[in-house]
Design a protein around this motif. Sequence first.
Motif, PDB file in Angstrom:
ATOM      1  N   ILE A 152     118.006  88.400  -6.712  1.00 49.10           N
ATOM      2  CA  ILE A 152     116.733  88.708  -7.364  1.00 49.10           C
ATOM      3  C   ILE A 152     117.031  89.324  -8.723  1.00 49.10           C
ATOM      4  O   ILE A 152     117.804  90.275  -8.827  1.00 49.10           O
ATOM      5  CB  ILE A 152     115.897  89.678  -6.509  1.00 49.10           C
ATOM      6  CG1 ILE A 152     115.455  88.991  -5.222  1.00 49.10           C
ATOM      7  CG2 ILE A 152     114.687  90.180  -7.279  1.00 49.10           C
ATOM      8  CD1 ILE A 152     114.752  89.907  -4.244  1.00 49.10           C
ATOM      9  N   GLN A 153     116.429  88.777  -9.765  1.00 40.79           N
ATOM     10  CA  GLN A 153     116.648  89.269 -11.120  1.00 40.79           C
ATOM     11  C   GLN A 153     115.351  89.821 -11.701  1.00 40.79           C
ATOM     12  O   GLN A 153     114.255  89.343 -11.384  1.00 40.79           O
ATOM     13  CB  GLN A 153     117.173  88.148 -12.016  1.00 40.79           C
ATOM     14  CG  GLN A 153     118.539  87.624 -11.608  1.00 40.79           C
ATOM     15  CD  GLN A 153     119.046  86.565 -12.555  1.00 40.79           C
ATOM     16  OE1 GLN A 153     118.267  85.937 -13.269  1.00 40.79           O
ATOM     17  NE2 GLN A 153     120.359  86.361 -12.566  1.00 40.79           N
ATOM     18  N   GLY A 154     115.514  90.823 -12.558  1.00 39.96           N
ATOM     19  CA  GLY A 154     114.364  91.363 -13.251  1.00 39.96           C
ATOM     20  C   GLY A 154     113.797  90.369 -14.250  1.00 39.96           C
ATOM     21  O   GLY A 154     114.469  89.420 -14.672  1.00 39.96           O
ATOM     22  N   LEU A 155     112.570  90.610 -14.633  1.00 42.04           N
ATOM     23  CA  LEU A 155     111.877  89.716 -15.554  1.00 42.04           C
ATOM     24  C   LEU A 155     112.599  89.616 -16.890  1.00 42.04           C
ATOM     25  O   LEU A 155     112.745  88.535 -17.462  1.00 42.04           O
ATOM     26  CB  LEU A 155     110.448  90.217 -15.751  1.00 42.04           C
ATOM     27  CG  LEU A 155     109.517  89.394 -16.625  1.00 42.04           C
ATOM     28  CD1 LEU A 155     109.317  88.007 -16.036  1.00 42.04           C
ATOM     29  CD2 LEU A 155     108.177  90.109 -16.774  1.00 42.04           C
ATOM     30  N   MET A 156     113.065  90.755 -17.409  1.00 39.16           N
ATOM     31  CA  MET A 156     113.764  90.806 -18.682  1.00 39.16           C
ATOM     32  C   MET A 156     114.383  92.181 -18.842  1.00 39.16           C
ATOM     33  O   MET A 156     114.088  93.094 -18.084  1.00 39.16           O
ATOM     34  CB  MET A 156     112.796  90.525 -19.841  1.00 39.16           C
ATOM     35  CG  MET A 156     111.670  91.540 -19.950  1.00 39.16           C
ATOM     36  SD  MET A 156     110.480  91.205 -21.263  1.00 39.16           S
ATOM     37  CE  MET A 156     111.493  91.428 -22.717  1.00 39.16           C
ATOM     38  N   ALA A 159     108.059  95.722 -17.918  1.00 38.83           N
ATOM     39  CA  ALA A 159     107.544  94.387 -18.220  1.00 38.83           C
ATOM     40  C   ALA A 159     106.932  93.786 -16.958  1.00 38.83           C
ATOM     41  O   ALA A 159     107.511  93.873 -15.874  1.00 38.83           O
ATOM     42  CB  ALA A 159     108.654  93.494 -18.739  1.00 38.83           C
ATOM     43  N   HIS A 160     105.757  93.200 -17.114  1.00 39.03           N
ATOM     44  CA  HIS A 160     105.064  92.556 -15.999  1.00 39.03           C
ATOM     45  C   HIS A 160     104.546  91.210 -16.479  1.00 39.03           C
ATOM     46  O   HIS A 160     104.196  91.052 -17.656  1.00 39.03           O
ATOM     47  CB  HIS A 160     103.900  93.410 -15.505  1.00 39.03           C
ATOM     48  CG  HIS A 160     104.281  94.822 -15.201  1.00 39.03           C
ATOM     49  ND1 HIS A 160     104.693  95.236 -13.961  1.00 39.03           N
ATOM     50  CD2 HIS A 160     104.338  95.928 -16.003  1.00 39.03           C
ATOM     51  CE1 HIS A 160     104.974  96.530 -13.994  1.00 39.03           C
ATOM     52  NE2 HIS A 160     104.764  96.969 -15.224  1.00 39.03           N
ATOM     53  N   GLU A 161     104.473  90.246 -15.583  1.00 47.68           N
ATOM     54  CA  GLU A 161     104.041  88.906 -15.982  1.00 47.68           C
ATOM     55  C   GLU A 161     102.998  88.377 -15.017  1.00 47.68           C
ATOM     56  O   GLU A 161     103.075  88.610 -13.805  1.00 47.68           O
ATOM     57  CB  GLU A 161     105.247  87.966 -16.018  1.00 47.68           C
ATOM     58  CG  GLU A 161     104.982  86.653 -16.734  1.00 47.68           C
ATOM     59  CD  GLU A 161     106.265  85.894 -17.012  1.00 47.68           C
ATOM     60  OE1 GLU A 161     106.870  86.116 -18.097  1.00 47.68           O
ATOM     61  OE2 GLU A 161     106.686  85.101 -16.161  1.00 47.68           O
ATOM     62  N   ARG A 162     102.012  87.681 -15.562  1.00 46.19           N
ATOM     63  CA  ARG A 162     100.996  87.011 -14.772  1.00 46.19           C
ATOM     64  C   ARG A 162     100.827  85.590 -15.304  1.00 46.19           C
ATOM     65  O   ARG A 162     100.925  85.366 -16.515  1.00 46.19           O
ATOM     66  CB  ARG A 162      99.647  87.748 -14.845  1.00 46.19           C
ATOM     67  CG  ARG A 162      99.680  89.159 -14.256  1.00 46.19           C
ATOM     68  CD  ARG A 162      99.880  89.136 -12.760  1.00 46.19           C
ATOM     69  NE  ARG A 162      99.852  90.476 -12.191  1.00 46.19           N
ATOM     70  CZ  ARG A 162     100.920  91.236 -11.997  1.00 46.19           C
ATOM     71  NH1 ARG A 162     102.129  90.790 -12.380  1.00 46.19           N
ATOM     72  NH2 ARG A 162     100.805  92.430 -11.456  1.00 46.19           N
ATOM     73  N   MET A 163     100.573  84.655 -14.391  1.00 41.35           N
ATOM     74  CA  MET A 163     100.422  83.254 -14.777  1.00 41.35           C
ATOM     75  C   MET A 163      99.080  82.730 -14.301  1.00 41.35           C
ATOM     76  O   MET A 163      98.622  83.069 -13.209  1.00 41.35           O
ATOM     77  CB  MET A 163     101.560  82.411 -14.192  1.00 41.35           C
ATOM     78  CG  MET A 163     102.931  82.775 -14.730  1.00 41.35           C
ATOM     79  SD  MET A 163     104.264  81.824 -13.967  1.00 41.35           S
ATOM     80  CE  MET A 163     103.833  80.173 -14.525  1.00 41.35           C
TER      81      MET A 163
END
Length: 273
Positions: A206-210, A218-222
Amino acid sequence: AETAILQSYETRWALNAAPMPNEFQGIPEAVCFHNALIRKNIGIDGLDPREDLSPYRLVIAPRLFCVDERIAANLKRYVERGGTLCLTAASGVVDEFGKSFDDPRPGPLKEMAGIEVTELLPVHQPLAFLSASIPGLESASASVMADEIQAGSARVLATIKNGWRTGQPAVTVHPFGRGTVYYVGVLFDEAGMDAFTDYLCRQTKIQGLMQTPAGVSAHERMGEGIKLRFLLNYTETEKVVSLQEPWTDLLTGETVSHCAIAPVDLRILKRTL
């Protein structure tokens, strides 16, 4: 999210009713795991332990004190099918009626964990560790409480270094079906939690987003045809984040590859899919 943290109301009620110090409650440990993963920019879902766990590479169940048949069956099914489960001290102690199990702790989870817990006691001085498997753990400590673990068929990843618990297992790992169960019998400080979650993430790929500076998450939504990245600066100084590819600032329309975030502020970036 590829990671889930489990909490149940039954466990919270049972721990509140038990004659235990407040420090033994499960919520603070769940928060510690959550914060350690957030520092790595890893997305996390919070779930009841009876929910579908199949989408997750890693499931963490801190202080799962109360385990009913549905919970036990759900966790076993998840691990048997290839999932990675992390249990912590004071797990599998009572059923849904608050009754202790006939089996040694962690009760119905004992077989999959590959251990037996003979006692849970307070920790009156910080514990240190020896570990050739988990980098960084030897500079960490633990407090509040610790399980007395009999390793059984599990492999010991870390042992306690000091006090009358010297040589006792602190962290174990055990294969079950196609999956893996980790058991943490102590309550780590921040350094220990960082070291242990680093290890778990490497094991589960498991890797972090950045990468972000300290104090920036940092958080991401699609959505349909769009990806949004939220960069939050929790510090009182400006922070600069390097992006691997150009993004559009959602508020200004500017195209950026390096993003400056004002103190206690955020940037919202957009990419079209």
